[in-house]
Design a protein around this motif. Structure first.
Motif, PDB file in Angstrom:
ATOM      1  N   ILE A  15      11.621 -12.098   7.766  1.00  0.00           N
ATOM      2  CA  ILE A  15      10.469 -12.487   8.568  1.00  0.00           C
ATOM      3  C   ILE A  15       9.190 -12.152   7.798  1.00  0.00           C
ATOM      4  CG2 ILE A  15      11.703 -12.141  10.746  1.00  0.00           C
ATOM      5  CD1 ILE A  15      10.136  -9.504  11.088  1.00  0.00           C
ATOM      6  N   ASN A  16       8.094 -12.761   8.202  1.00  0.00           N
ATOM      7  CA  ASN A  16       6.793 -12.485   7.607  1.00  0.00           C
ATOM      8  C   ASN A  16       5.941 -11.713   8.603  1.00  0.00           C
ATOM      9  OD1 ASN A  16       7.364 -13.897   5.207  1.00  0.00           O
ATOM     10  ND2 ASN A  16       6.757 -15.837   6.124  1.00  0.00           N
ATOM     11  N   VAL A  17       5.404 -10.587   8.163  1.00  0.00           N
ATOM     12  CA  VAL A  17       4.539  -9.795   9.028  1.00  0.00           C
ATOM     13  C   VAL A  17       3.293  -9.360   8.268  1.00  0.00           C
ATOM     14  CG1 VAL A  17       6.486  -8.903  10.385  1.00  0.00           C
ATOM     15  CG2 VAL A  17       5.593  -7.559   8.471  1.00  0.00           C
ATOM     16  N   HIS A  18       2.196  -9.265   8.987  1.00  0.00           N
ATOM     17  CA  HIS A  18       1.030  -8.547   8.489  1.00  0.00           C
ATOM     18  C   HIS A  18       1.053  -7.185   9.171  1.00  0.00           C
ATOM     19  CE1 HIS A  18      -1.464 -10.723   5.746  1.00  0.00           C
ATOM     20  NE2 HIS A  18      -1.527 -11.811   6.494  1.00  0.00           N
ATOM     21  N   TYR A  19       0.576  -6.185   8.482  1.00  0.00           N
ATOM     22  CA  TYR A  19       0.580  -4.857   9.075  1.00  0.00           C
ATOM     23  C   TYR A  19      -0.569  -4.027   8.517  1.00  0.00           C
ATOM     24  CZ  TYR A  19       2.200  -3.227   4.597  1.00  0.00           C
ATOM     25  OH  TYR A  19       2.264  -2.961   3.248  1.00  0.00           O
ATOM     26  N   THR A  20      -0.996  -3.066   9.304  1.00  0.00           N
ATOM     27  CA  THR A  20      -1.875  -2.002   8.831  1.00  0.00           C
ATOM     28  C   THR A  20      -1.178  -0.699   9.185  1.00  0.00           C
ATOM     29  OG1 THR A  20      -3.907  -3.287   9.105  1.00  0.00           O
ATOM     30  CG2 THR A  20      -4.131  -0.890   9.060  1.00  0.00           C
ATOM     31  N   ALA A  21      -1.022   0.192   8.210  1.00  0.00           N
ATOM     32  CA  ALA A  21      -0.290   1.446   8.404  1.00  0.00           C
ATOM     33  C   ALA A  21      -1.240   2.619   8.235  1.00  0.00           C
ATOM     34  CB  ALA A  21       0.861   1.538   7.409  1.00  0.00           C
ATOM     35  N   ARG A  22      -1.136   3.575   9.131  1.00  0.00           N
ATOM     36  CA  ARG A  22      -2.017   4.735   9.075  1.00  0.00           C
ATOM     37  C   ARG A  22      -1.269   5.989   9.500  1.00  0.00           C
ATOM     38  NH1 ARG A  22      -6.364   2.188  12.516  1.00  0.00           N
ATOM     39  NH2 ARG A  22      -5.065   0.351  12.321  1.00  0.00           N
ATOM     40  N   PHE A  23      -1.880   7.120   9.217  1.00  0.00           N
ATOM     41  CA  PHE A  23      -1.348   8.384   9.693  1.00  0.00           C
ATOM     42  C   PHE A  23      -1.831   8.615  11.124  1.00  0.00           C
ATOM     43  CE2 PHE A  23      -1.769   9.112   5.004  1.00  0.00           C
ATOM     44  CZ  PHE A  23      -0.407   9.122   4.732  1.00  0.00           C
ATOM     45  N   ALA A  24      -1.289   9.660  11.753  1.00  0.00           N
ATOM     46  CA  ALA A  24      -1.634   9.940  13.147  1.00  0.00           C
ATOM     47  C   ALA A  24      -3.120  10.239  13.319  1.00  0.00           C
ATOM     48  CB  ALA A  24      -0.798  11.112  13.662  1.00  0.00           C
ATOM     49  N   ASP A  25      -3.786  10.716  12.257  1.00  0.00           N
ATOM     50  CA  ASP A  25      -5.219  11.022  12.362  1.00  0.00           C
ATOM     51  C   ASP A  25      -6.098   9.791  12.149  1.00  0.00           C
ATOM     52  OD1 ASP A  25      -4.971  10.579   9.656  1.00  0.00           O
ATOM     53  OD2 ASP A  25      -5.548  12.611   9.039  1.00  0.00           O
TER      54      ASP A  25
END
Length: 211
Positions: free
Chosen positions: A110-120
């Motif tokens: 599948i194709n996804v866009h994502y933004t990943a971050r830490f809990a802060d």
């Protein structure tokens, strides 16, 4: 990640120049090996952190498309926190937008866009910055457990549909656990026991899946 290509240079060189050329070729080969190691070892990969992911295919974008992609990225950074529901596994999830397309298919690309971050809230990776979605295989352990469950569904989590946007809060045991990740030359991008937050935009089913 694209493999490094070494240009062919034709010249009249002394033996010392030839030796230097051989050394340069060896260094380029070592660099290529390091890049391949990053590609296939999710613990050493930054991109795809969170994912232990397959490499995405490069899609050429027009300037207008690239601008639109950058706007989408900044939209993910500005989204207000949503109220998470929690599965028994500890995965937190909430839908920003419900998709109207098909469900995420088990075992397919599948194709996804994502933004990943830490809990802060600190962002450590985003497909939007590369101006193309990531192609990943879902449901068969090719990505971290929290992404498999958060996209494919299960254990009380509804599956995502194409066009849907979902925020996931992934506890360490569904991410990288007690080991740091994204490590290279002694530097690690993800600390041990990190809780990760992903903004997922389910773009579509990869067109290259076998029929």
């Amino acid at each position: 990640m694209a493999a490094v290509s070494t240009p062919t240079i034709i010249c009249s060189c002394s033996s010392s120049s030839s030796s230097s050329s051989r050394l340069s070729s060896k260094q380029a080969h070592n660099t290529k090996q390091q890049q391949q190691q990053l590609l296939f070892d999710p613990k050493k990969r930054f991109f795809e952190v969170g994912i232990g992911l397959l490499a995405s295919s490069v899609i050429a974008l027009t300037p207008l498309e690239a601008d639109a992609t950058r706007i989408e990225y900044y939209a993910t950074t500005a989204e207000p926190p949503c109220e998470f529901s929690f599965a028994r596994s500890g995965l937190g999830y909430c839908d920003i937008a419900s998709g109207s397309g098909v469900e995420a298919p088990y075992g397919e690309l599948i194709n996804v866009h994502y933004t990943a971050r830490f809990a802060d809230g600190i962002i450590f990776d985003s497909s939007y910055k590369r101006a193309r979605p990531l192609t990943m295989r879902i449901g068969v352990g090719k990505v971290i457990k929290g992404l498999d469950q958060g996209i494919l569904g299960g254990d009380g989590v509804p599956p995502m549909h194409v066009g849907g946007k979902r925020k996931l809060q992934i506890p360490p045991e569904l991410a990288y656990g007690p080991e740091p990740a994204g490590c290279f030359s002694g530097d690690c991008n993800i600390p041990a026991n990190a809780t990760l937050v992903y903004d997922i935009n389910f773009v579509g089913i990869y067109s290259g899946n076998r029929k």
